[in-house]
Design a protein around this motif. Structure first.
Motif, mmCIF file in Angstrom:
data_model
loop_
_atom_site.group_PDB
_atom_site.id
_atom_site.type_symbol
_atom_site.label_atom_id
_atom_site.label_comp_id
_atom_site.label_asym_id
_atom_site.label_seq_id
_atom_site.Cartn_x
_atom_site.Cartn_y
_atom_site.Cartn_z
ATOM 1 N N GLU A 238 0.811 -1.211 -0.040
ATOM 2 C CA GLU A 238 -0.041 -0.020 -0.201
ATOM 3 C C GLU A 238 0.791 1.347 -0.088
ATOM 4 N N GLY A 254 -0.143 2.443 -4.983
ATOM 5 C CA GLY A 254 -0.088 2.622 -3.765
ATOM 6 C C GLY A 254 0.001 4.277 -3.501
ATOM 7 N N THR A 290 -9.651 2.058 0.176
ATOM 8 C CA THR A 290 -9.360 1.991 -1.103
ATOM 9 C C THR A 290 -10.607 2.929 -1.847
ATOM 10 N N PRO A 306 -5.089 3.688 -2.010
ATOM 11 C CA PRO A 306 -5.373 3.568 -0.729
ATOM 12 C C PRO A 306 -5.433 5.051 -0.053
#
Length: 473
Positions: A238, A254, A290, A306
């Motif tokens: 992430e 990410g 997300t 995210p």
């Protein structure tokens, strides 16, 4: 064993997933002003491999009246994943194929961890006092390349060190038992792109985590009241910044600017024979969810990324019943979840519909084997920025048999036996974008054979270090 109260040990583990092959078809329908504009079919093939090495060494013993528990760990995890996408686009107005493309990508992640943990404890004022510390260092490299180069190739590196110190004291006042603790964690996160240090995406921060637990028996009933602070640190996946190509409409990335999510929990627990009740009230800050946004200014293309969302409160009530009737050992677990999250969406600014989950586990202890039949159901409702828009029902079956004085064990697991586990989710990302996600049920069969060459009880007392960092890999 170094005497009666001192133990020294070491272990090494190796795990190889030699073949992990995904294959399937995705379909997309593109709507504009409620009229279908085009559709797309994506056939994908995704083989992968992963390898894990782990080692632990420990010392557990006493030095005078001081209890010592020391662990040091080495952990290495690598994964290679290929993705071959063959896409066909259909113009709905002309009913003709307008585009065909073949996109191949390759991702290689390599991680290693060194971690050590020391806990010292002594009797103090008719109680037990503990203090300790933990240190871990992670080095992660991530390479991603795609042909043709529809997105930039990725070459990222992360170096992260975590240092923590903690104290804990437990004491009994008659039947009342109290345990209080405090932990401090300090993180140093360094991010590199193409081996260049990126100061804007690097950071340092520290957090305090207090905890308090009170336990009291009342007759045959045991009650406990606890307060604790938890942290969710984003996974290293992430925290990457590169963009991954999923298909011509969907991209993933990410977010190295994510901050950890902190949760303050107040929990009441009650247990009586085969009944357990738990009530949890939580305040969640900076939860990682997300979110989707328009990619490169094209409204037909979305980027899933995210993000930290607004703080909110939630309540969870769980009830578990596990009586025994001869060979039948049923367990009924029920959970009710309710959140108070405000987020501007096209359906309003409140995501607060409750969710209920029910699970009935039927375990049967036959002389020939042990069998379990698990049924799980979930209602509609909201969890985070997600809306479960249709209920869910799933059934799993497991058979277990031990032979040769428990040296040989055979296990057969069948998940989603009747193929009813379809999932229908809606993810909100503000007022402009909403993602509808439908996943068809997948039934799997797993047969496992395990043989223990040394069937004696293990005397190994290592507890490991750096577990939270391993989970993030």
């Amino acid at each position: 064993m170094l005497g009666e109260e001192s133990n020294l040990g070491a272990s090494f583990s190796y795990n190889r997933l030699a073949k992990d092959k995904g294959e399937g078809t995705q379909t997309f329908n593109i709507m504009q002003n409620n009229v279908q504009k085009e559709s797309s079919t994506v056939d994908y093939l995704s083989p992968g491999q992963s390898t894990t090495y782990s080692a632990n060494a420990y010392y557990v013993g006493k030095i005078g009246g001081l209890n010592v528990d020391f662990n040091t760990d080495y952990y290495w995890y690598g994964k290679k994943q290929w993705m071959d996408l063959y896409e066909t686009v259909l113009d709905e107005y002309r009913q003709t194929e307008t585009e065909k493309s073949d996109v191949c990508s390759y991702r290689n992640n390599r991680n290693y961890l060194l971690a050590s943990k020391l806990v010292l404890s002594i009797p103090l004022l008719n109680g037990t006092f503990s203090l300790g510390g933990e240190y871990s260092h992670v080095n992660r490299r991530s390479h991603y390349q795609v042909e043709p180069e529809v997105v930039d190739n990725e070459k990222e590196k992360v170096k992260e060190s975590m240092t923590s110190a903690f104290v804990d004291y437990s004491h009994s006042f008659g039947q009342l038992t109290m345990q209080a603790g405090l932990r401090y964690e300090y993180i140093n996160f360094d991010y590199y792109d193409n081996d260049l240090y990126i100061a804007e995406q690097s950071k340092t921060y520290g957090n305090w985590f207090p905890s308090l637990a009170l336990s009291l028996p009342v007759g045959k009933t045991q009650m406990q009241l606890t307060y604790a602070t938890d942290i969710y640190r984003p996974s290293y996946n992430e925290l990457r910044s590169g963009v991954q190509y999923d298909n011509q409409y969907t991209y993933e990335s990410g977010n190295p600017f994510l901050v950890p999510s902190i949760t303050h929990n107040l929990t009441y627990g009650l247990s009586w024979e085969w009944l357990n009740l738990q009530l949890v009230y939580s305040h969640i800050s900076d939860e990682v969810c997300t979110m989707t946004q328009t990619y490169r200014g094209d409204p037909m293309k979305s980027l899933a990324r995210p993000e930290n969302i607004n703080s909110y409160n939630s309540f969870q009530a769980g009830l578990t019943l596990n009586p025994t009737f001869g060979i039948w050992h049923p367990t009924l677990e029920t959970m009710l979840f309710k959140q108070w999250l405000k987020m501007n969406t096209h359906v309003g600014n409140k995501l607060d519909n409750p969710v209920a989950v029910f699970q009935l586990t039927n375990a049967f202890d036959f002389k020939l084997l042990t069998a379990s039949f698990v049924m799980t159901a979930q209602t509609e409702g909201n969890m985070g920025n997600k809306c479960i828009r249709q209920g869910y029902f799933n059934t799993d079956l497991s058979l277990y048999k031990s032979l040769l004085k428990n040296r040989l064990t055979l296990t057969l697991d069948v998940s989603d036996v009747f193929g009813t586990g379809n999932q229908h989710r809606t993810f909100y990302s503000g007022v402009q974008r909403t993602m509808l996600y439908d996943l068809n049920s997948t039934s799997t069969i797993t047969f496992s054979i395990r043989y223990r060459f040394n069937a004696t009880n293990s005397k190994y007392k290592g507890t490991g270090a750096g577990q939270s960092q391993k989970n993030r890999m």
